[in-house]
Design a protein around this motif. Structure first.
Motif, mmCIF file in Angstrom:
data_model
loop_
_atom_site.group_PDB
_atom_site.id
_atom_site.type_symbol
_atom_site.label_atom_id
_atom_site.label_comp_id
_atom_site.label_asym_id
_atom_site.label_seq_id
_atom_site.Cartn_x
_atom_site.Cartn_y
_atom_site.Cartn_z
ATOM 1 N N MET A 1 20.167 18.358 13.732
ATOM 2 C CA MET A 1 20.648 18.354 12.688
ATOM 3 C C MET A 1 21.398 16.926 12.180
ATOM 4 O O MET A 1 22.353 17.160 12.673
ATOM 5 N N ASP A 2 20.873 15.571 11.114
ATOM 6 C CA ASP A 2 21.904 14.390 11.321
ATOM 7 C C ASP A 2 22.393 15.103 9.885
ATOM 8 O O ASP A 2 21.510 14.809 9.009
ATOM 9 N N ILE A 3 23.896 15.628 9.311
ATOM 10 C CA ILE A 3 23.956 15.574 7.745
ATOM 11 C C ILE A 3 24.422 14.559 8.109
ATOM 12 O O ILE A 3 25.802 14.167 7.946
ATOM 13 N N ASP A 4 24.636 13.323 7.247
ATOM 14 C CA ASP A 4 25.247 12.218 6.910
ATOM 15 C C ASP A 4 26.104 12.077 5.813
ATOM 16 O O ASP A 4 27.604 11.236 5.680
ATOM 17 N N ASN A 5 25.839 13.241 4.815
ATOM 18 C CA ASN A 5 26.910 12.504 3.540
ATOM 19 C C ASN A 5 26.441 14.179 2.908
ATOM 20 O O ASN A 5 25.374 15.326 3.237
ATOM 21 N N LEU A 6 27.419 14.615 1.699
ATOM 22 C CA LEU A 6 27.462 15.480 0.780
ATOM 23 C C LEU A 6 26.422 16.124 0.243
ATOM 24 O O LEU A 6 25.398 17.361 0.203
ATOM 25 N N GLU A 7 25.448 15.010 0.241
ATOM 26 C CA GLU A 7 23.832 15.253 -0.765
ATOM 27 C C GLU A 7 23.416 16.077 0.727
ATOM 28 O O GLU A 7 22.319 16.690 -0.312
ATOM 29 N N ASP A 8 22.724 15.900 1.644
ATOM 30 C CA ASP A 8 22.466 16.174 2.528
ATOM 31 C C ASP A 8 22.686 17.356 2.871
ATOM 32 O O ASP A 8 22.043 18.090 3.246
ATOM 33 N N LEU A 9 23.946 18.034 3.212
ATOM 34 C CA LEU A 9 24.605 19.093 3.922
ATOM 35 C C LEU A 9 24.026 19.559 2.309
ATOM 36 O O LEU A 9 23.771 21.171 2.569
ATOM 37 N N ALA A 10 24.003 19.217 1.689
ATOM 38 C CA ALA A 10 24.188 20.195 0.072
ATOM 39 C C ALA A 10 22.414 20.582 -0.070
ATOM 40 O O ALA A 10 21.959 22.098 -0.679
ATOM 41 N N LYS A 11 21.626 19.752 0.386
ATOM 42 C CA LYS A 11 20.064 20.078 0.647
ATOM 43 C C LYS A 11 19.972 20.802 2.105
ATOM 44 O O LYS A 11 19.053 22.013 1.352
ATOM 45 N N GLU A 12 20.429 20.904 2.672
ATOM 46 C CA GLU A 12 20.397 21.949 3.484
ATOM 47 C C GLU A 12 20.415 23.632 3.795
ATOM 48 O O GLU A 12 20.331 23.477 3.982
ATOM 49 N N LEU A 13 21.976 23.066 3.113
ATOM 50 C CA LEU A 13 22.593 24.772 2.635
ATOM 51 C C LEU A 13 21.997 25.545 1.701
ATOM 52 O O LEU A 13 21.332 26.748 1.556
ATOM 53 N N LYS A 30 35.066 21.573 9.882
ATOM 54 C CA LYS A 30 36.092 20.935 10.996
ATOM 55 C C LYS A 30 35.480 19.090 10.992
ATOM 56 O O LYS A 30 36.422 18.852 11.119
ATOM 57 N N THR A 31 34.360 18.875 11.476
ATOM 58 C CA THR A 31 34.375 17.056 11.646
ATOM 59 C C THR A 31 34.451 16.403 10.774
ATOM 60 O O THR A 31 34.919 15.863 11.692
ATOM 61 N N HIS A 32 34.674 16.607 9.445
ATOM 62 C CA HIS A 32 34.905 15.900 8.800
ATOM 63 C C HIS A 32 36.374 16.128 8.141
ATOM 64 O O HIS A 32 36.618 15.942 6.999
ATOM 65 N N ILE A 34 37.850 18.336 6.449
ATOM 66 C CA ILE A 34 37.595 18.953 5.552
ATOM 67 C C ILE A 34 38.219 20.855 4.883
ATOM 68 O O ILE A 34 37.522 21.355 5.968
ATOM 69 N N THR A 35 38.880 21.059 4.423
ATOM 70 C CA THR A 35 39.160 22.596 4.114
ATOM 71 C C THR A 35 38.204 23.690 3.748
ATOM 72 O O THR A 35 37.097 22.875 2.573
ATOM 73 N N GLU A 36 37.958 24.430 4.104
ATOM 74 C CA GLU A 36 36.452 25.214 3.390
ATOM 75 C C GLU A 36 36.148 25.476 2.076
ATOM 76 O O GLU A 36 35.952 25.476 1.235
ATOM 77 N N GLU A 37 37.101 25.248 1.388
ATOM 78 C CA GLU A 37 37.412 25.892 0.217
ATOM 79 C C GLU A 37 37.693 24.836 -0.554
ATOM 80 O O GLU A 37 36.668 24.401 -1.248
ATOM 81 N N LYS A 38 38.135 23.248 -0.175
ATOM 82 C CA LYS A 38 37.691 22.356 -0.838
ATOM 83 C C LYS A 38 36.460 21.419 -0.331
ATOM 84 O O LYS A 38 36.160 20.600 -1.506
ATOM 85 N N LEU A 39 35.907 21.895 0.575
ATOM 86 C CA LEU A 39 34.919 21.167 0.620
ATOM 87 C C LEU A 39 33.339 22.570 -0.455
ATOM 88 O O LEU A 39 32.337 21.683 -0.616
ATOM 89 N N GLU A 40 33.382 23.182 -0.542
ATOM 90 C CA GLU A 40 32.624 24.431 -1.078
ATOM 91 C C GLU A 40 32.902 24.211 -2.803
ATOM 92 O O GLU A 40 31.598 24.307 -3.869
ATOM 93 N N GLN A 41 34.347 23.560 -3.046
ATOM 94 C CA GLN A 41 34.695 23.255 -4.062
ATOM 95 C C GLN A 41 34.007 21.512 -4.461
ATOM 96 O O GLN A 41 33.195 21.547 -6.198
ATOM 97 N N THR A 42 33.835 21.162 -4.318
ATOM 98 C CA THR A 42 33.625 20.049 -4.160
ATOM 99 C C THR A 42 32.179 20.158 -4.165
ATOM 100 O O THR A 42 30.584 18.965 -5.458
ATOM 101 N N LEU A 43 31.167 20.432 -2.919
ATOM 102 C CA LEU A 43 29.938 21.344 -3.289
ATOM 103 C C LEU A 43 29.419 21.271 -4.454
ATOM 104 O O LEU A 43 28.240 21.203 -5.417
ATOM 105 N N SER A 44 29.870 22.826 -5.151
ATOM 106 C CA SER A 44 29.400 22.933 -6.584
ATOM 107 C C SER A 44 29.831 21.954 -7.532
ATOM 108 O O SER A 44 28.443 22.355 -8.805
ATOM 109 N N LYS A 45 31.073 21.178 -7.492
ATOM 110 C CA LYS A 45 31.238 20.066 -8.899
ATOM 111 C C LYS A 45 29.928 19.011 -8.991
ATOM 112 O O LYS A 45 29.736 18.986 -9.268
ATOM 113 N N GLU A 46 29.817 18.793 -7.460
ATOM 114 C CA GLU A 46 29.030 17.444 -7.206
ATOM 115 C C GLU A 46 27.868 16.890 -7.031
ATOM 116 O O GLU A 46 26.868 16.436 -7.440
ATOM 117 N N HIS A 47 27.151 18.566 -6.057
ATOM 118 C CA HIS A 47 25.667 18.654 -5.539
ATOM 119 C C HIS A 47 24.954 20.068 -5.913
ATOM 120 O O HIS A 47 24.468 20.050 -5.269
#
Length: 85
Positions: A1-13, A30-32, A34-47
């Motif tokens: 499964m290829d996840i290219d950006n945060l929008e794709d990640l949010a859809k999959e999650l 891990k791949t990008h 970024i801390t899990e906390e920061k990723l969680e914040q970004t996903l909630s605010k932007e996606h």
């Protein structure tokens, strides 16, 4: 499964058919580098993607309670379990 950006990640999650959302979330962080906390914040605010602290699944705004930091499904279950007459 290829996840290219945060929008794709949010859809999959938020996809109910995806049983490995936590592994996917952790791998993306891990791949990008970024801390899990920061990723969680970004996903909630932007996606519109919020992580339930109880069942560890991801939901959209309408299915999430900010007060409890849980999805509405876990909140409903907690309420039913706690009711005593």
């Amino acid at each position: 499964m290829d996840i290219d950006n945060l929008e794709d990640l949010a859809k999959e999650l938020k996809n109910d058919e995806n049983a490995h959302v936590i592994a996917l979330f952790e791998e993306y962080a891990k791949t990008h580098n970024i801390t899990e906390e920061k990723l969680e914040q970004t996903l909630s605010k932007e996606h519109d993607c919020f992580k339930c602290e109880s069942c560890h699944k991801f939901y959209c705004y309408d299915e999430y309670s900010f007060f409890d930091e849980k999805c509405i499904y876990c909140c409903d279950t907690d309420d039913e379990d706690g009711e005593e007459f």
